[in-house]
Design a protein around this motif. Structure first.
Motif, short mmCIF file in Angstrom:
data_model
loop_
_atom_site.label_atom_id
_atom_site.label_comp_id
_atom_site.label_asym_id
_atom_site.label_seq_id
_atom_site.Cartn_x
_atom_site.Cartn_y
_atom_site.Cartn_z
N GLY A 139 0.79 -1.33 0.03
CA GLY A 139 0.15 -0.04 0.10
C GLY A 139 1.00 1.19 0.01
O GLY A 139 2.10 1.14 0.06
N LEU A 140 0.38 2.40 -0.02
CA LEU A 140 0.97 3.63 -0.12
C LEU A 140 1.16 4.07 1.56
O LEU A 140 0.20 4.12 2.05
CB LEU A 140 0.04 4.92 -1.05
CG LEU A 140 0.07 4.19 -2.44
CD1 LEU A 140 -0.76 5.44 -3.07
CD2 LEU A 140 1.46 4.09 -3.02
N PRO A 141 2.19 4.92 1.58
CA PRO A 141 2.32 5.46 2.95
C PRO A 141 1.29 6.45 3.19
O PRO A 141 1.14 7.37 2.45
CB PRO A 141 3.83 5.85 2.83
CG PRO A 141 4.02 5.90 1.70
CD PRO A 141 3.32 5.04 0.74
N GLY A 142 0.95 6.65 4.60
CA GLY A 142 0.11 7.68 4.94
C GLY A 142 0.52 8.98 4.95
O GLY A 142 -0.03 10.06 4.66
N SER A 143 2.03 9.10 5.17
CA SER A 143 2.66 10.31 5.16
C SER A 143 4.20 10.27 4.78
O SER A 143 4.53 9.04 4.87
CB SER A 143 2.65 11.27 6.40
OG SER A 143 3.06 10.54 7.38
N LEU A 144 4.70 11.20 4.31
CA LEU A 144 6.26 11.20 4.10
C LEU A 144 6.80 12.15 4.66
O LEU A 144 6.31 13.28 4.59
CB LEU A 144 6.40 11.32 2.55
CG LEU A 144 5.77 10.02 1.71
CD1 LEU A 144 6.09 10.51 0.17
CD2 LEU A 144 6.66 8.81 1.82
#
Length: 328
Positions: free
Chosen positions: A200-205
């Motif tokens: 999945g994609l990270p919630g924040s970077l």
């Protein structure tokens, strides 16, 4: 290609694995933890799309499936396994295991391309493996079995990708940048579904994450892979594969500079042995024996031919005067 041009081609190509040697440090310091699929996709797909937008050249015919195969071997599968190894093993250990790659190329190039295996190639393989072991081995390091298998798989993918890239070459009329973009895009598309479904994609970077991904896109993909594919075109497959041994050298140096790792005498010897293996594996132009010059006698070659073999092409029955002037 003469020796000077070969040396330049080797030096330019070596910049690619030198950049890749920094991947281990970038992965551990700036990328989100435990996301090898995300790192693979972000490194490859944006880079490939950028190159395709610049070049506006798409693969056609047989190069549709060839680009998919090469992109999977050189980019998608290789980078995935590289990042798994980087997450699970110390950078030096991962690089040491992947140093078996030239040995795989040695066999594949003989079977697929028909390259001749020379004694110097076998010696270079042995030196390269020994040098990397001296360079990065740490007796106290615990080896994660998944990381070890990933490193071995990455070496096999790179070796196979080098061999088939050399065999198929680059289609006529297609530049280096679009050819690189085809493979980066294909590799990124192969890894994208797995990234979305598994990680999945990270919630924040963080700012460090953005820097790490930007570094991988610009230097770790666009620039390095263009240099790498250029080198595969200009150099023998085995010579290119040995240049990849520069990666553990750079990884070790960066570990010393930024991770406070110690640098021993054995590591110094290891670097020298690796460099010797790389030099030994590079192609050399054979020296052409000089033909001794025949002293010229009076009269031309045509005159000598007329004296020994009959009339020369100046006309039937022509003879040659002293000094080379025709006489009827």
């Amino acid at each position: 290609m003469n020796n000077g041009r070969q040396l330049i081609a080797s030096a330019v190509t070596a910049l690619a694995p030198a950049i890749w040697g920094s991947t281990y440090l970038v992965t551990t310091e700036w990328l989100p933890p435990d996301r090898p699929l995300l790192a693979t996709t972000v490194r490859a797909l944006p880079s490939g799309l950028i190159l395709l937008l610049i070049s506006r050249v798409l693969p056609k015919g047989e190069w549709l499936w060839r680009s998919l195969v090469l992109g999977t071997l050189n980019i998608g599968a290789f980078n995935l396994l590289l990042f798994v190894a980087a997450y699970r093993l110390p950078g030096g250990i991962a690089a040491m295991i992947m140093a078996v790659q030239p040995m795989i190329v040695l066999v594949l190039a003989a079977l697929i391309i028909g390259d001749r295996i020379r004694a110097s190639h076998v010696v270079a393989c042995a030196l390269g493996a020994a040098g990397v072991v001296l360079l990065v081995f740490q007796g106290s390091a615990a080896l994660d079995p998944v990381g070890v298998l990933a490193a071995l798989g990455g070496a096999a993918c790179m070796a196979t990708g080098i061999t088939f890239t050399k065999r198929w070459g680059r289609p006529a009329g297609v530049g280096l940048l679009p050819f690189t973009g085809w493979q980066l895009t294909a590799g990124g598309l192969v890894s994208l579904p797995f990234t979305l479904s598994v990680e999945g994609l990270p919630g924040s970077l963080t700012g460090g994450n953005v820097f790490g991904f930007a570094y991988l896109i610009v230097f770790g993909a666009v620039i390095s892979y263009a240099l790498w594919f250029r080198g595969i075109e200009k150099l023998p497959a085995l010579a290119v594969s040995f240049l990849a041994l520069g990666s553990p050298v750079v990884a070790t140096i960066l570990g010393i500079a930024f991770e406070d790792e110690s640098f021993s005498l054995l590591q110094t010897v290891g670097i020298l042995v690796v460099l010797a293996a790389v030099v030994l594996a590079q192609p050399r132009t054979p020296r052409t024996p000089r033909t001794p010059r025949t002293p010229r006698r009076r009269g031309t070659e045509a005159g000598k031919a007329a004296a020994t073999d009959g009339p020369v092409p100046g006309g039937p029955g022509h003879a040659v005067r002293q000094g080379g002037e025709p006489r009827p």
